[in-house]
Write an enzyme that holds these catalytic residues in place. Structure first.
Site, PDB file in Angstrom:
ATOM      1  CD  GLU A  35       6.644  -7.164   3.967  1.00 56.39           C
ATOM      2  OE1 GLU A  35       6.585  -5.925   4.120  1.00 56.39           O
ATOM      3  OE2 GLU A  35       5.978  -7.754   3.099  1.00 56.39           O
ATOM      4  CD  GLU A  64       5.908  -2.607   3.983  1.00 59.21           C
ATOM      5  OE1 GLU A  64       5.807  -3.850   4.058  1.00 59.21           O
ATOM      6  OE2 GLU A  64       5.613  -1.989   2.943  1.00 59.21           O
ATOM      7  CG  HIS A  67       3.002  -6.470   5.665  1.00 57.94           C
ATOM      8  ND1 HIS A  67       3.081  -5.667   4.551  1.00 57.94           N
ATOM      9  CD2 HIS A  67       1.725  -6.361   6.117  1.00 57.94           C
ATOM     10  CE1 HIS A  67       1.897  -5.114   4.327  1.00 57.94           C
ATOM     11  NE2 HIS A  67       1.061  -5.520   5.273  1.00 57.94           N
ATOM     12  CD  GLU A 135       5.669  -1.193  -0.706  1.00 55.39           C
ATOM     13  OE1 GLU A 135       4.860  -2.144  -0.768  1.00 55.39           O
ATOM     14  OE2 GLU A 135       6.266  -0.895   0.342  1.00 55.39           O
ATOM     15  CD  GLU A 165       4.649  -5.505  -0.234  1.00 51.44           C
ATOM     16  OE1 GLU A 165       5.087  -4.353  -0.353  1.00 51.44           O
ATOM     17  OE2 GLU A 165       4.854  -6.187   0.784  1.00 51.44           O
ATOM     18  CG  HIS A 168       2.135  -0.443   1.044  1.00 52.33           C
ATOM     19  ND1 HIS A 168       2.849  -1.375   1.757  1.00 52.33           N
ATOM     20  CD2 HIS A 168       1.016  -0.217   1.769  1.00 52.33           C
ATOM     21  CE1 HIS A 168       2.199  -1.683   2.867  1.00 52.33           C
ATOM     22  NE2 HIS A 168       1.073  -0.989   2.886  1.00 52.33           N
TER      23      HIS A 168
END
Length: 191
Positions: A35, A64, A67, A135, A165, A168
């Site tokens: 991350e 991120e 995360h 990702e 993910e 993204h």
């Protein structure tokens, strides 16, 4: 500017002390496809990307960091009741000796994070394909982490991160198509 809301993006729960799993999760904290690397990669790339996708990189880069906070919380919860012996047996003995419960940006093998993990070519298509790959690698790692634990509470948080993910990756694929569509547009410049 960011506004920090003092709560996690998604609730983090663990049902048991598991320093071994904490060690594996550290990969997503300070590993090449973790991350921190993702956040810094996207926030850096936005300076050489077309205006129409700057916001996307800013939004995902910021997420991120959320995360990263979730991973740190998971690691903390998995180790907070561990004895020094349990930490050592899980491969976290050196970290405990040097940092107690402090989080360090390392991967699951203990290798320190490096700026070499982040990429910025300056070419929008190359950078976005790099982002898609990042990702997808993170998604795969989350799946492997899910497979490594029988803690359904922990799996829930990891599944949330895995799904983000995927989202993204899809958003970066859309950005590639947006940029490619501009290539066929006739541009007129006034002198």
């Amino acid at each position: 500017m960011w506004l920090y809301e003092k709560k996690l993006q998604y609730p983090v729960k663990v049902s048991k002390c598991d320093p071994r799993m904490a060690r594996y999760l550290i990969e997503q904290y300070g590993g090449a496809d973790g991350e921190l690397s993702a956040a810094l990669r996207y926030l850096n790339q936005r300076y050489s990307i077309p205006d129409k996708v700057i916001g996307l990189l800013t939004d995902i880069g910021t997420e991120e960091f959320a995360h990263l906070e979730m991973i740190a919380t998971m690691v903390y919860k998995l180790t907070k009741d561990a004895t020094p012996r349990q930490l050592d047996e899980a491969g976290l003995g050196e970290n405990f000796v040097n940092h107690d419960n402090g989080m360090m940006y390392v991967n699951a093998s203990g290798v320190p994070w490096t700026a070499a993990y982040i990429q910025a070519k300056g070419d929008p298509i190359a950078d976005l394909y790099e982002d898609i790959a990042a990702e997808e690698k993170a998604r795969a790692t989350y799946q492997w982490l899910i497979d490594m634990t029988d803690d359904v509470d922990l799996q829930d948080g990891l599944k949330f991160l895995r799904e983000r993910e995927i989202v993204h990756s899809l958003r970066f694929r859309e950005a590639v198509e947006m940029i490619k569509s501009d290539w066929g547009t006739k541009k007129v410049f006034k002198v």
